[in-house]
Enzyme design. Structure first.
Site, PDB file in Angstrom:
ATOM      1  CG  ASN A 191      -1.916  -1.027   1.171  1.00  0.00           C
ATOM      2  OD1 ASN A 191      -2.316  -1.605   0.094  1.00  0.00           O
ATOM      3  ND2 ASN A 191      -2.075  -1.841   2.364  1.00  0.00           N
ATOM      4  NE  ARG A 192       3.686   2.132  -5.081  1.00  0.00           N
ATOM      5  CZ  ARG A 192       3.527   1.014  -5.505  1.00  0.00           C
ATOM      6  NH1 ARG A 192       3.295  -0.036  -4.474  1.00  0.00           N
ATOM      7  NH2 ARG A 192       3.434   0.851  -6.922  1.00  0.00           N
ATOM      8  CG  LEU A 193       1.153   2.860   4.127  1.00  0.00           C
ATOM      9  CD1 LEU A 193       0.264   2.284   5.280  1.00  0.00           C
ATOM     10  CD2 LEU A 193       1.324   4.496   4.164  1.00  0.00           C
TER      11      LEU A 193
END
Length: 213
Positions: A191-193
């Site tokens: 989730n691009r975290l």
């Protein structure tokens, strides 16, 4: 125009958590570098990008090979009269970047640079294959040349000249050590975290912080 909006992947191979990292970034680099070196999908774990600032204020980035690293810094070799060398001699700073897609990792290193001792440059130069030694002697790196034949003719001359003798290291060719003052470790996450841990040198001690992705 090609639409690249959907060209993405999910990063989920690992994590970077404060409780699991080394307190010294050079030790953390060693651990990650060894993993990259042992990964069969990575052909040159020691390939790194080096960015310097040109006199017009624009950064220039190129790929070189890391040749050794110690607790003091990262060592590579180049022509001191090249664009890279001239930029380093002016600012004594550069940014190094390692990217290992197979591990979903990258490392960004801001460093002060200085030349290594001449005897160390001599030792590495003469450990290289003779063809690489001659190539370093032949090439006026970053300078304009008329054509490829110009280099090939110079190479033939030097091959004959040093056929039965040692190639002397050019005075304008040698090593730099990049002494880091900031190192960021980036680990891809879902989730691009992504995990971003940065070590900053403050009064001879490394301070550790987490950055938002």
């Amino acid at each position: 125009m090609e639409n690249l909006h959907d060209k993405r992947k999910v990063y989920e191979k690992s994590q970077l958590i404060e409780s699991e990292i080394k307190q010294n970034p050079l030790e953390q680099f060693r651990d990650w570098f060894l993993e990259a070196s042992e990964n069969s999908n990575i052909s040159e774990a020691n390939a790194m990008a080096i960015s310097t600032v040109e006199k017009d204020g624009c950064p220039r980035t190129r790929m070189v090979l890391l040749k050794s690293y110690t607790y003091e810094g990262f060592i590579f070799y180049t022509n001191y009269d090249s664009k890279k060398g001239r930029a380093i001699e002016k600012t004594h700073k550069a940014c190094l970047h390692f990217f290992w897609p197979s591990l979903e990792r990258q490392i960004i290193i801001k460093a002060d640079l200085e030349r290594i001792a001449e005897n160390l440059s001599d030792g590495y130069f003469h450990s290289r294959p003779k063809g690489s030694q001659l190539g370093a002697a032949v090439s006026p790196q970053s300078q304009k040349i008329p054509n490829r034949e110009f280099l090939e003719e110079k190479l033939k001359i030097l091959e004959k000249e040093y056929e039965h003798s040692e190639v002397p290291r050019p005075e304008n060719w040698g090593g730099y050590i990049a002494k880091p003052y900031e190192i960021e470790f980036w680990q891809g996450r879902p989730n691009r975290l992504h995990d971003r841990i940065v070590y900053t040198l403050e009064d001879l001690d490394w301070k550790i912080s987490r950055l938002a992705p």
